[in-house]
Scaffold this motif. Structure first.
Motif, PDB file in Angstrom:
ATOM      1  N   HIS A  62       2.483  10.189  68.190  1.00 27.77           N
ATOM      2  CA  HIS A  62       2.546   9.380  69.409  1.00 27.77           C
ATOM      3  C   HIS A  62       3.709   8.405  69.397  1.00 27.77           C
ATOM      4  O   HIS A  62       4.058   7.847  70.427  1.00 27.77           O
ATOM      5  CB  HIS A  62       1.253   8.573  69.578  1.00 27.77           C
TER       6      HIS A  62
ATOM      7  N   PHE B 118      -1.368  12.749  75.900  1.00 31.52           N
ATOM      8  CA  PHE B 118      -0.369  13.027  74.873  1.00 31.52           C
ATOM      9  C   PHE B 118      -0.971  13.286  73.498  1.00 31.52           C
ATOM     10  O   PHE B 118      -0.243  13.419  72.520  1.00 31.52           O
ATOM     11  CB  PHE B 118       0.680  11.915  74.838  1.00 31.52           C
ATOM     12  N   ASP B 123       4.221  17.236  76.579  1.00 33.37           N
ATOM     13  CA  ASP B 123       5.255  16.214  76.414  1.00 33.37           C
ATOM     14  C   ASP B 123       5.468  15.476  77.739  1.00 33.37           C
ATOM     15  O   ASP B 123       4.866  15.826  78.758  1.00 33.37           O
ATOM     16  CB  ASP B 123       6.568  16.812  75.879  1.00 33.37           C
ATOM     17  N   VAL B 124       6.335  14.477  77.703  1.00 31.94           N
ATOM     18  CA  VAL B 124       6.531  13.639  78.888  1.00 31.94           C
ATOM     19  C   VAL B 124       7.049  14.480  80.057  1.00 31.94           C
ATOM     20  O   VAL B 124       6.620  14.306  81.201  1.00 31.94           O
ATOM     21  CB  VAL B 124       7.499  12.470  78.576  1.00 31.94           C
ATOM     22  N   ARG B 274      10.948   7.743  82.019  1.00 33.25           N
ATOM     23  CA  ARG B 274      11.160   8.030  80.584  1.00 33.25           C
ATOM     24  C   ARG B 274      10.752   6.832  79.731  1.00 33.25           C
ATOM     25  O   ARG B 274      10.246   6.967  78.635  1.00 33.25           O
ATOM     26  CB  ARG B 274      12.644   8.374  80.368  1.00 33.25           C
ATOM     27  N   ARG B 278       4.578   6.839  78.040  1.00 38.05           N
ATOM     28  CA  ARG B 278       4.479   7.190  76.631  1.00 38.05           C
ATOM     29  C   ARG B 278       3.060   6.893  76.172  1.00 38.05           C
ATOM     30  O   ARG B 278       2.358   6.102  76.804  1.00 38.05           O
ATOM     31  CB  ARG B 278       5.507   6.459  75.780  1.00 38.05           C
TER      32      ARG B 278
END
Lengths: 328, 284
Positions: A62, B118, B123-124, B274, B278
């Motif tokens: 992460h 995640f 993925d992002v 971006r 996260r």
């Protein structure tokens, strides 16, 4: 963005961490962590801010890993974390519920995100919800679940894609005693009977004692100890609780002659004996026979005419070990 | 073995094919809002201008050029007329994207959903692609789909209609325009959504972006500063789109500048996404 034709490599189940340093900002959170874990039930212990959750995040990929190496299920987590995550389950401490979905919808959705075909995901969702005891509640909107049900739901989503390892961050947080026991039973069953590796991060030492066979202790971002829990009962220095009346001074002098250390806890005398000195040799399984210590104390009491009201070996608890380690 | 007889068993993979994660996200994000009746009503309301335009095209057959008096491109079945139609859909685009898109990332951030996403093999890029696809679907539902339906309808009813133009070239222009515009707008809205945790604040920011900039530019224009129309967020898309539809520029800003403004907004939105999306929130 390509679809995940990811297959979990069940032949490679180890977790290897070496020289891991990590910092969110300039302040280091993990410093030189290194260990290797085989599939089992691992308790991750440490005071607040010791880096437990951050370590789990590193194991999940992460956070960007710059210093050190983390290898999970044969994948280098700095480069191929996405593939490794197909074989990992994560139960976060907070949140972890997507409102607006039914329990079964949420679990199936996350199963599909893990690379399961839609039909498999739905079938597995029903199965794991049944396993965690939410079969009757699976169609209710998950935001209306009680705290205990939410924890079970989070465990179900952790399991839906049949991971090799599950990482649980405070899984009994906010649960009543009954709910806590039942979720610990599930986790123990997974770890001991279902061949699922478990890393349990918690403040509750009793949870770790109930589930784990090994502990990893962190303090201020450093690996303080790693110990097999079976080994705790094999410590040569053991404590006996003694209560009595009579010639206390003479009794204490007799104990001193045995090499014992004595401290007082209200009316109790806590007698620490070096079992290697008293009993000679440990048993074949490495455990010390408590009777040898009891006999030695009885002999001293008899010789000093000290009447005993109570004499027993204090159960060696993980808490004692943990606090001893952290405070050392 | 029935479900109620089974404890925990390991998963035996079937022959079924797994969808890419972004498509799983998009499918769920499209189906869930469509279960809400009021949203369906809103989508139907967004189709009213198309129905009106279709009716006008039809009645032009009966009433002849009298209908042209309506003006505003309502009767036009030239490419420019369809761009005009898309311009009239701005309000519906604004509303439907706000109600569907405001919470797309904000809610996940509020409920710690990002760490759930995640912890999967995602993925992002996959996450953003899925969310963008949701917004594009609803954008297309009130722009591209009715516009293409109008093309087909016009071909069927208008005597002067050219098949090549109405059945191929104009739909192709519409597709390219909506694809670029819808994606860019979706990224900008997602960027707003990623900056907060409450949908209502995201809606306010989106309103400022769409309505606020339009009002500001209108005031500037009224004061004789037509070039400040460059501030109008939505107008840049139409102005740049005139190239594609072979029309004259729609505002006092060059089409190249409009295009650059759109690119700048899109790149900025991608950069924000971006940075904000996260699995772990870092509070420094």
């Amino acid at each position: 963005m390509k679809g995940p034709p990811i297959k979990v490599n069940r032949a490679e189940t180890a977790i290897r961490v070496s020289g891991l340093d990590f910092a969110y900002t300039s302040e280091p959170v993990l410093k030189g962590i290194g260990f290797e874990l085989e599939q089992g039930a691992i308790g991750l212990l440490g005071p607040n801010g010791s880096g437990k959750t951050t370590l789990l995040r590193c194991l999940l990929g992460h956070v960007p890993l710059k210093v050190g190496q983390v290898e999970v299920l044969g994948h280098d987590m700095a480069r191929t974390a996405r593939a490794a995550r197909a074989g990992l389950g994560w139960m976060p401490e907070t949140g972890g519920i997507i409102p607006g979905m039914s329990g079964v919808g949420l679990v199936a959705y996350l199963g599909e995100l893990s690379g399961m075909p839609a039909r498999d995901a739905m079938q597995r969702a029903h199965e794991v919800l049944h396993y965690v005891g939410l079969a009757d509640e699976r169609y209710r909107p998950c935001e209306k679940y009680s705290q205990g049900m939410k924890q079970r739901l989070k465990l179900a989503q952790t399991l839906v894609h049949d991971p090799s390892w599950i990482f649980l961050d405070e899984p009994t947080s906010g649960l009543d005693p009954r709910g806590r026991v039942s979720i610990l039973e599930l986790i123990r069953d997974l770890a001991w009977n279902k061949n699922v590796g478990v890393i349990l991060s918690t403040h509750l030492l009793a949870d770790v004692e109930a589930v784990c066979n090994e502990i990893v202790v962190l303090r201020k971002g450093e690996l303080l100890a790693r110990q097999n829990l079976d080994g705790v009962a094999r410590q040569p220095r053991q404590i006996f609780e003694v209560e009595g009346f009579g010639d206390t001074e003479g009794f204490l002098a007799g104990l001193a002659a045995l090499g014992a250390e004595v401290t007082r806890d209200q009316r109790l005398l806590l007698v620490t004996l070096d079992m290697a000195q008293v009993a000679g040799e440990a048993g074949a399984d490495g455990a010390w026979d408590a009777a040898a210590g009891v006999n030695a104390i009885l002999t001293v009491a008899e010789a000093q005419d000290y009447a005993l009201r109570r004499l027993r070996r204090r159960p060696v608890s993980l808490a004692d070990e943990f606090y001893e380690m952290v405070e050392a | 073995m029935p479900v109620y007889d089974r404890g925990y068993t390991h998963w035996e993979r079937s022959d079924g094919r797994a969808l890419p994660a972004w498509l799983v996200i998009a499918r769920r994000g499209i189906i869930e809002p469509l279960k809400k009746r009021w949203l369906l009503v809103l989508v139907l309301a967004a189709w009213v201008p198309a129905i009106v335009k279709g009716g006008i095209i039809y009645f032009k057959l009966k009433a002849g050029d009298m209908v042209d008096l309506l003006g505003g491109g309502w009767t036009s079945i030239e490419p420019e007329g369809f761009l005009n139609y898309l311009d009239k859909q701005h309000f519906f685009v604004f509303v439907i994207m706000a109600v569907v898109g405001a919470g797309l990332v904000a809610t996940d951030r509020r409920d710690n959903g990002l760490s759930l996403y995640f912890s999967r093999p995602l993925d992002v890029k996959g996450y953003v692609a899925g969310k963008t696809a949701i917004l594009f679907f609803f954008y297309a539902l009130v722009t591209l789909v009715p516009a293409v339906a109008l093309c087909v309808f016009a071909y069927l009813v208008a005597p002067e209609a050219a098949g090549m133009e109405l059945l191929l070239l104009t739909p192709l222009r519409l597709l390219v325009f909506c694809l670029l515009t819808g994606t860019s707008m979706a990224l900008v809205l997602l960027a707003f959504s990623s900056m907060g945790q409450r949908s209502i604040f995201v809606m306010v920011w989106w309103a400022v972006m769409v309505m606020g900039t339009k009002t500001l530019a209108s005031i500037a224009e009224a004061l004789g500063r037509g070039s400040l129309r460059v501030l109008d967020f939505m107008a840049q898309y139409d102005n740049a789109g005139t190239v594609l539809f072979g029309a004259a520029r729609s505002i006092e800003v060059s089409r190249g500048v409009s295009f650059l403004v759109i690119v700048a907004w899109t790149v900025l939105a991608a950069w924000v996404l971006r940075r904000r999306i996260r699995p772990v929130e870092v509070v420094s």
